[in-house]
Design a protein around this motif. Structure first.
Motif, mmCIF file in Angstrom:
data_model
loop_
_atom_site.group_PDB
_atom_site.id
_atom_site.type_symbol
_atom_site.label_atom_id
_atom_site.label_comp_id
_atom_site.label_asym_id
_atom_site.label_seq_id
_atom_site.Cartn_x
_atom_site.Cartn_y
_atom_site.Cartn_z
ATOM 1 N N LYS A 6 55.813 45.808 39.582
ATOM 2 C CA LYS A 6 56.170 44.783 40.392
ATOM 3 C C LYS A 6 55.579 43.089 41.118
ATOM 4 C CE LYS A 6 59.457 48.659 42.039
ATOM 5 N NZ LYS A 6 60.322 48.341 41.622
ATOM 6 N N VAL A 7 54.785 43.645 40.703
ATOM 7 C CA VAL A 7 53.538 42.423 40.392
ATOM 8 C C VAL A 7 54.770 40.824 39.845
ATOM 9 C CG1 VAL A 7 51.754 40.511 40.838
ATOM 10 C CG2 VAL A 7 51.888 43.358 41.427
ATOM 11 N N ARG A 8 55.166 39.886 41.035
ATOM 12 C CA ARG A 8 55.428 38.469 40.186
ATOM 13 C C ARG A 8 54.976 37.486 39.897
ATOM 14 N NH1 ARG A 8 58.304 42.694 38.126
ATOM 15 N NH2 ARG A 8 59.688 42.972 37.807
ATOM 16 N N ALA A 9 55.623 36.413 39.725
ATOM 17 C CA ALA A 9 54.703 34.921 39.234
ATOM 18 C C ALA A 9 55.045 34.456 41.366
ATOM 19 C CB ALA A 9 55.052 34.010 38.830
ATOM 20 N N GLY A 10 53.650 33.832 41.315
ATOM 21 C CA GLY A 10 54.330 33.317 43.007
ATOM 22 C C GLY A 10 54.173 33.722 43.941
ATOM 23 N N MET A 11 53.803 35.337 43.969
ATOM 24 C CA MET A 11 53.113 36.139 45.105
ATOM 25 C C MET A 11 51.993 36.168 45.614
ATOM 26 S SD MET A 11 55.103 39.654 44.121
ATOM 27 C CE MET A 11 56.827 40.147 44.309
ATOM 28 N N VAL A 59 45.922 35.937 46.172
ATOM 29 C CA VAL A 59 45.242 37.155 46.395
ATOM 30 C C VAL A 59 44.066 36.818 47.426
ATOM 31 C CG1 VAL A 59 44.431 39.213 44.680
ATOM 32 C CG2 VAL A 59 45.855 38.268 44.233
ATOM 33 N N PHE A 60 44.503 38.269 48.008
ATOM 34 C CA PHE A 60 43.447 38.025 49.755
ATOM 35 C C PHE A 60 42.569 39.931 48.934
ATOM 36 C CE2 PHE A 60 46.281 36.187 52.214
ATOM 37 C CZ PHE A 60 45.257 35.003 52.127
ATOM 38 N N ALA A 61 41.646 39.629 48.797
ATOM 39 C CA ALA A 61 40.272 41.016 48.708
ATOM 40 C C ALA A 61 39.526 41.191 49.382
ATOM 41 C CB ALA A 61 39.897 41.030 46.457
ATOM 42 N N PHE A 62 39.460 42.477 49.909
ATOM 43 C CA PHE A 62 39.012 43.470 50.977
ATOM 44 C C PHE A 62 37.738 43.833 50.224
ATOM 45 C CE2 PHE A 62 42.099 41.175 52.821
ATOM 46 C CZ PHE A 62 41.663 40.537 54.705
ATOM 47 N N GLU A 63 36.528 44.045 50.288
ATOM 48 C CA GLU A 63 35.587 45.187 50.244
ATOM 49 C C GLU A 63 34.413 44.615 50.416
ATOM 50 O OE1 GLU A 63 34.003 47.567 49.171
ATOM 51 O OE2 GLU A 63 35.615 48.138 48.250
ATOM 52 N N LYS A 115 45.417 32.894 60.331
ATOM 53 C CA LYS A 115 44.690 32.389 60.280
ATOM 54 C C LYS A 115 45.428 30.923 58.640
ATOM 55 C CE LYS A 115 39.736 34.284 60.966
ATOM 56 N NZ LYS A 115 40.458 34.982 61.646
ATOM 57 N N PHE A 116 46.492 31.307 58.390
ATOM 58 C CA PHE A 116 46.698 30.577 56.707
ATOM 59 C C PHE A 116 48.235 30.828 57.294
ATOM 60 C CE2 PHE A 116 43.328 33.302 55.361
ATOM 61 C CZ PHE A 116 42.734 31.945 54.440
ATOM 62 N N GLU A 117 49.116 30.955 58.697
ATOM 63 C CA GLU A 117 50.183 31.176 58.247
ATOM 64 C C GLU A 117 50.859 29.200 58.102
ATOM 65 O OE1 GLU A 117 51.096 34.749 62.300
ATOM 66 O OE2 GLU A 117 50.663 32.083 62.584
ATOM 67 N N PRO A 118 52.386 29.764 57.977
ATOM 68 C CA PRO A 118 52.932 30.456 57.805
ATOM 69 C C PRO A 118 52.404 30.670 56.271
ATOM 70 C CG PRO A 118 54.023 28.597 57.621
ATOM 71 C CD PRO A 118 52.932 28.151 57.953
ATOM 72 N N LEU A 119 52.445 32.218 55.408
ATOM 73 C CA LEU A 119 52.382 33.091 54.837
ATOM 74 C C LEU A 119 52.714 34.220 54.408
ATOM 75 C CD1 LEU A 119 50.289 33.274 52.416
ATOM 76 C CD2 LEU A 119 48.864 34.526 53.723
ATOM 77 N N LYS A 120 53.836 33.937 53.368
ATOM 78 C CA LYS A 120 54.448 35.331 53.304
ATOM 79 C C LYS A 120 53.435 36.830 52.302
ATOM 80 C CE LYS A 120 58.878 36.349 50.725
ATOM 81 N NZ LYS A 120 58.166 37.395 49.384
ATOM 82 N N ILE A 121 53.857 37.455 52.044
ATOM 83 C CA ILE A 121 52.993 38.653 51.795
ATOM 84 C C ILE A 121 54.335 39.428 51.109
ATOM 85 C CG2 ILE A 121 51.733 39.994 52.435
ATOM 86 C CD1 ILE A 121 50.573 37.941 53.212
#
Length: 229
Positions: free
Chosen positions: A53-58, A84-88, A160-166
């Motif tokens: 499901k993951v594609r380039a540019g996502m 990529v946003f990673a939360f840990e 804080k990153f708008e506009p941003l497509k997730i």
């Protein structure tokens, strides 16, 4: 007996494991996630679908990144034009996550050392003695300690990153999924074609004070079609 079995499993966990997208340094004290990755048996079906499901540019959000397996895969697949946003929030997992970002030279990953919930604040995280992928806001029989972690909402972080497509969210946070969903509804409304990979464990959601069936109903109200992997 459990101590003996645990010691034996640790002997078979390699320092690092080669995967399709790079190298992942493993936590040799973790007989669950790192052991399964090292043996090549960790979430094989889930990972196959995720990769498909993951594609380039996502832009991908990894909630509960642990040591970074999904983060590494997503980072390589979205490429230099993706993010990529990673939360840990757990410190030991976070150390390995940072090591894996560094060793794979992933420049499109942003790490947040916090959990996600329905509002900003602090919560207790109970650390599992044997499974470092099972740290939870719910205390269980194998908990060996508790730490206080900060939490935020996904809506707040991404504003804080708008506009941003997730494009894709992967969420595995041991019972806190219900609360995290409450804090990301605007993000989901703003991204009509978004896909979510989430663990659904009704018993632990309920123990955390959440509403497991409301979690599913909320997703349907937001326009999602639910499928079980």
């Amino acid at each position: 007996m459990r101590i003996i079995v645990t010691s034996i499993i640790k002997l078979f966990i390699p320092y690092k494991k080669k995967i399709e997208e790079g190298i992942i340094i493993l936590n040799r004290q973790d007989i669950a996630v790192s052991a399964a990755i090292g043996l090549g048996v960790y979430e094989k079906t889930e990972l196959s679908i995720f990769r498909n499901k993951v594609r380039a540019g996502m832009t991908v959000v990894d909630i509960g990144a642990n040591i970074g397996l999904y983060t590494i895969i997503a980072s390589k697949l979205v490429g230099p034009n993706g993010k990529v946003f990673a939360f840990e929030p757990e410190p030991e997992n976070l150390v390995y996550l940072r090591k894996n970002i560094e060793i794979n030279k992933l420049n499109n990953v942003i790490i947040y050392d916090c959990g996600l919930g329905e509002k900003p604040g602090q919560v207790n995280l109970y650390k599992d003695k044997y499974n470092k992928g099972h740290h939870s806001i719910v205390k269980n029989d194998s908990a060996e300690g508790v730490i206080s972690i900060k939490i935020d909402t996904l809506d707040n972080v991404l504003s804080k990153f708008e506009p941003l497509k997730i494009d894709i969210i992967k969420m595995d946070i041991e019972g806190a999924e219900y609360f995290a969903l409450q804090g990301m509804k605007q993000t989901l409304i703003n991204n009509k074609n978004i896909k979510i990979f989430t663990e659904f464990y009704p018993e632990i959601i309920e123990k955390a004070g959440g509403k497991p069936w409301s979690f599913l109903e909320d997703l349907k109200k937001l326009g999602f079609v639910l499928r079980k992997i």
